[in-house]
Design an enzyme around this catalytic site. Structure first.
Site, PDB file in Angstrom:
ATOM      1  N   TYR A   5       0.802  -1.229   0.000  1.00 26.01           N
ATOM      2  CA  TYR A   5       0.000   0.000   0.000  1.00 26.01           C
ATOM      3  C   TYR A   5       0.836   1.281   0.000  1.00 26.01           C
ATOM      4  O   TYR A   5       0.290   2.374   0.082  1.00 26.01           O
ATOM      5  CB  TYR A   5      -0.954   0.009   1.202  1.00 26.01           C
ATOM      6  CG  TYR A   5      -2.061  -1.010   1.074  1.00 26.01           C
ATOM      7  CD1 TYR A   5      -1.775  -2.371   1.123  1.00 26.01           C
ATOM      8  CD2 TYR A   5      -3.379  -0.622   0.884  1.00 26.01           C
ATOM      9  CE1 TYR A   5      -2.769  -3.321   0.985  1.00 26.01           C
ATOM     10  CE2 TYR A   5      -4.382  -1.568   0.744  1.00 26.01           C
ATOM     11  CZ  TYR A   5      -4.068  -2.910   0.797  1.00 26.01           C
ATOM     12  OH  TYR A   5      -5.062  -3.852   0.659  1.00 26.01           O
ATOM     13  N   LYS A  14       2.406 -15.622   3.498  1.00 31.40           N
ATOM     14  CA  LYS A  14       2.517 -16.496   2.325  1.00 31.40           C
ATOM     15  C   LYS A  14       4.012 -16.743   2.124  1.00 31.40           C
ATOM     16  O   LYS A  14       4.573 -16.515   1.049  1.00 31.40           O
ATOM     17  CB  LYS A  14       1.866 -15.796   1.118  1.00 31.40           C
ATOM     18  CG  LYS A  14       1.750 -16.645  -0.125  1.00 31.40           C
ATOM     19  CD  LYS A  14       0.819 -17.837   0.022  1.00 31.40           C
ATOM     20  CE  LYS A  14       0.880 -18.731  -1.210  1.00 31.40           C
ATOM     21  NZ  LYS A  14       0.287 -20.068  -0.978  1.00 31.40           N
ATOM     22  N   ASP A  23      -3.777 -18.741   2.215  1.00 31.26           N
ATOM     23  CA  ASP A  23      -4.763 -19.555   1.492  1.00 31.26           C
ATOM     24  C   ASP A  23      -5.392 -20.593   2.430  1.00 31.26           C
ATOM     25  O   ASP A  23      -6.616 -20.786   2.437  1.00 31.26           O
ATOM     26  CB  ASP A  23      -4.137 -20.217   0.254  1.00 31.26           C
ATOM     27  CG  ASP A  23      -2.761 -20.815   0.524  1.00 31.26           C
ATOM     28  OD1 ASP A  23      -2.163 -20.497   1.563  1.00 31.26           O
ATOM     29  OD2 ASP A  23      -2.283 -21.613  -0.310  1.00 31.26           O
ATOM     30  N   ASP A  78      -6.582  -6.927   4.645  1.00 32.09           N
ATOM     31  CA  ASP A  78      -7.682  -6.328   3.895  1.00 32.09           C
ATOM     32  C   ASP A  78      -8.608  -7.422   3.383  1.00 32.09           C
ATOM     33  O   ASP A  78      -9.834  -7.361   3.519  1.00 32.09           O
ATOM     34  CB  ASP A  78      -7.071  -5.531   2.724  1.00 32.09           C
ATOM     35  CG  ASP A  78      -8.093  -4.686   2.008  1.00 32.09           C
ATOM     36  OD1 ASP A  78      -9.236  -4.588   2.481  1.00 32.09           O
ATOM     37  OD2 ASP A  78      -7.751  -4.127   0.949  1.00 32.09           O
ATOM     38  N   ASP A 133     -12.653  -8.911   4.861  1.00 34.83           N
ATOM     39  CA  ASP A 133     -13.906  -8.913   4.092  1.00 34.83           C
ATOM     40  C   ASP A 133     -14.562 -10.289   4.193  1.00 34.83           C
ATOM     41  O   ASP A 133     -15.772 -10.408   4.345  1.00 34.83           O
ATOM     42  CB  ASP A 133     -13.647  -8.567   2.614  1.00 34.83           C
ATOM     43  CG  ASP A 133     -13.990  -7.112   2.304  1.00 34.83           C
ATOM     44  OD1 ASP A 133     -13.722  -6.257   3.171  1.00 34.83           O
ATOM     45  OD2 ASP A 133     -14.529  -6.834   1.213  1.00 34.83           O
TER      46      ASP A 133
END
Ligand code: ATP
Length: 356
Positions: free
Chosen positions: A135, A192, A225, A249, A253
Site C-alpha cells: 500500500y 505467504k 490460502d 484487507d 472482508d
C-alpha cells in the site's frame, strides 16, 4: 484542558454521511463525556474548492483531538479517488496509525451463512499492519501502453513495522477478553512465506522472536490460502490473527461476510498513545447511498470501539448491548433481515440506550 474527550468527526462520502450521524447520536445518547467537532473533508469539498486535506490538517487532528471517527470516502464523480487516498491513506500513513484492528463477532446465528455456527463460535480479532506492504505505492510502470509494458508493485516490510504490529497483537491478546469473559490465549500469524520468501522470512523470524517474550500465549501459523479455507470450515479455530496490510484487507472482508456482511463490521486504526482513527469496514457504497437503506450498525459499533479505546467502557457496553438486542429482535436494516431504514435503525438504538 477539558475533561471531555475531544472527537473529530469526518462523515466523508456516500453512506458515510448517513451512518455517521446515527453513530454520533447513539454516542451522545449514552451520556459519554465527549466534545464533537465535525469536518467536511469529502468529495463534495474537493469538487468545490480542490482541497482534500487542509494545510496542517493531520497535525491539527493529532494535536487537538483524542480520537477521530470517520465514515467512508469514495464518490463516482471523483474518478481518480484522489481525495480518498489523500485523506484516508494520508491519515493512516502520516499519523502512523500502524495497527488496524478489526474485531469479528457473530451477534446472531441468522447472520452467518455457515451451517451450524452459533454466536459463541465466532469471536476473533484481525490485527492488520496498516502502514507498509503493497500500500505504499512503491514501484512503477515502464513502457506503459506498449506490448512490452512492465508493472512493478513493491511489497515493503521493515523490521520495525513487522515487529511493532506483531508485538501489538500479543499486547492485544493480553489486554482484551472474549465476549464471554474468557481470556484470549492464541496469536496466529498469517503470511505467504512459502511463495514470498523474503518478506515472509522476516515475518517468520520476528514472530518467533517476539512470541518468546509472551510464553503465556500459544503461537500458531497459517499460510493465507489455508487460513481462508479454515475460516469457512471452522471459524472457532481463531482468536487473534496478525497479518500484513493486503492479507488483512482480504481476510477481513471474508470475516465480515461471516458476521452479517460489511454493514456490521467495525475497525480501529491505532497508534498506542497517539490520536487514533475509527471507521466502519465498509466503503462509501455508491449504489446504495442516499436511499436510507445502509446499515448503520457497523458505524455504531465502531463508535463503541472508539469509546472503549478512550476508556469509556461502560458507555461502549451500553451501545454493544443495544445493537445485540436490535439484531435479536430484527430491528435492523434489510441487509440483515429487518425492515427499518438507516435512520429508524439508528433511532431504535438511541431509544434503547436512553431507556437502559
Ligand atoms: P471500498 O472500495 O471503499 O471498500 P466498495 O464500493 O468496494 O468500497 P463498499 O462501499 O464497502 O465497497 O460496499 C460494497 C457493497 O456492500 C455495497 O454496494 C453494498 O451493497 C454493501 N454494503 C456495504 N456497506 C453496507 C452497509 N453499511 N449497509 C448495507 N450494505 C452495505
Amino acid at each position: 484542558m477539558s475533561a471531555k474527550k475531544r472527537i473529530a468527526i469526518l462523515p466523508g462520502d456516500g453512506i458515510g454521511r448517513e451512518v455517521i450521524p446515527q453513530a454520533v447520536a447513539v454516542m451522545q445518547a449514552t451520556g459519554a463525556a465527549v466534545e464533537i467537532t465535525e469536518f467536511d473533508w469529502s468529495a463534495e469539498r474537493y469538487l468545490k474548492d480542490g482541497v482534500t486535506v487542509p494545510p496542517d490538517g493531520f497535525a491539527m487532528l493529532g494535536r487537538d483531538f483524542d480520537a477521530i471517527l470517520v465514515g467512508a470516502f469514495g464518490d463516482p464523480r471523483v474518478k481518480t479517488n484522489i481525495h480518498a487516498k489523500e485523506i484516508l491513506l494520508g491519515m493512516r500513513f502520516k499519523m502512523d496509525l500502524y495497527a488496524n484492528v478489526r474485531p469479528v463477532r457473530l451477534m446472531d446465528a441468522s447472520l452467518c451463512p455457515l451451517k451450524g455456527i452459533e454466536p459463541k463460535d465466532i469471536d476473533f480479532v484481525v490485527v492488520r499492519e496498516n502502514t507498509e506492504g503493497v500500500y505504499t505505492d512503491a514501484g512503477g510502470v515502464f513502457k506503459q501502453g506498449t506490448a512490452d509494458e512492465v508493472a512493478i508493485q513493491e511489497d515493503i516490510n521493515t523490521r520495525k513495522g513487522v515487529e511493532r504490529i506483531i508485538r501489538y497483537a500479543f499486547e492485544y491478546c493480553e489486554r482484551h477478553k472474549k465476549q464471554d469473559g474468557s481470556p484470549r490465549r492464541r496469536v496466529l500469524m498469517c503470511d505467504k512465506s512459502n511463495a514470498m520468501t523474503h518478506a515472509g522470512g522476516l515475518w517468520q523470524r520476528v514472530f518467533k522472536e517476539v512470541g518468546q517474550e509472551y510464553p503465556q500465549f500459544t503461537t500458531e501459523h497459517l499460510y493465507v490460502d489455508a487460513l481462508c479455507m479454515q475460516m469457512v470450515r471452522d471459524p472457532r479455530a481463531f482468536d487473534v490473527i496478525v497479518t500484513n496490510n493486503m492479507f488483512g484487507d482480504i481476510i477481513t472482508d471474508l470475516a465480515a461476510g461471516m458476521q452479517g456482511g460489511l454493514g456490521m463490521a467495525a475497525s480501529g486504526n491505532i497508534h498506542p498513545g497517539k490520536t487514533s482513527m475509527f471507521e466502519p469496514v465498509h466503503g462509501s457504497a455508491p449504489p446504495i447511498a442516499g436511499k436510507d437503506i445502509a446499515n448503520p450498525f457497523g458505524a455504531i459499533l465502531t463508535a463503541a470501539m472508539m469509546l472503549n479505546h478512550l476508556g469509556l467502557a461502560s458507555e461502549a457496553e451500553k451501545i454493544e448491548a443495544a445493537v445485540l438486542e436490535a439484531v435479536r429482535q430484527k430491528r435492523t436494516t434489510q441487509d440483515i433481515g429487518g425492515a427499518l431504514g438507516t435512520r429508524e435503525a439508528g433511532e431504535w438504538i438511541v431509544n434503547f440506550v436512553r431507556r437502559g
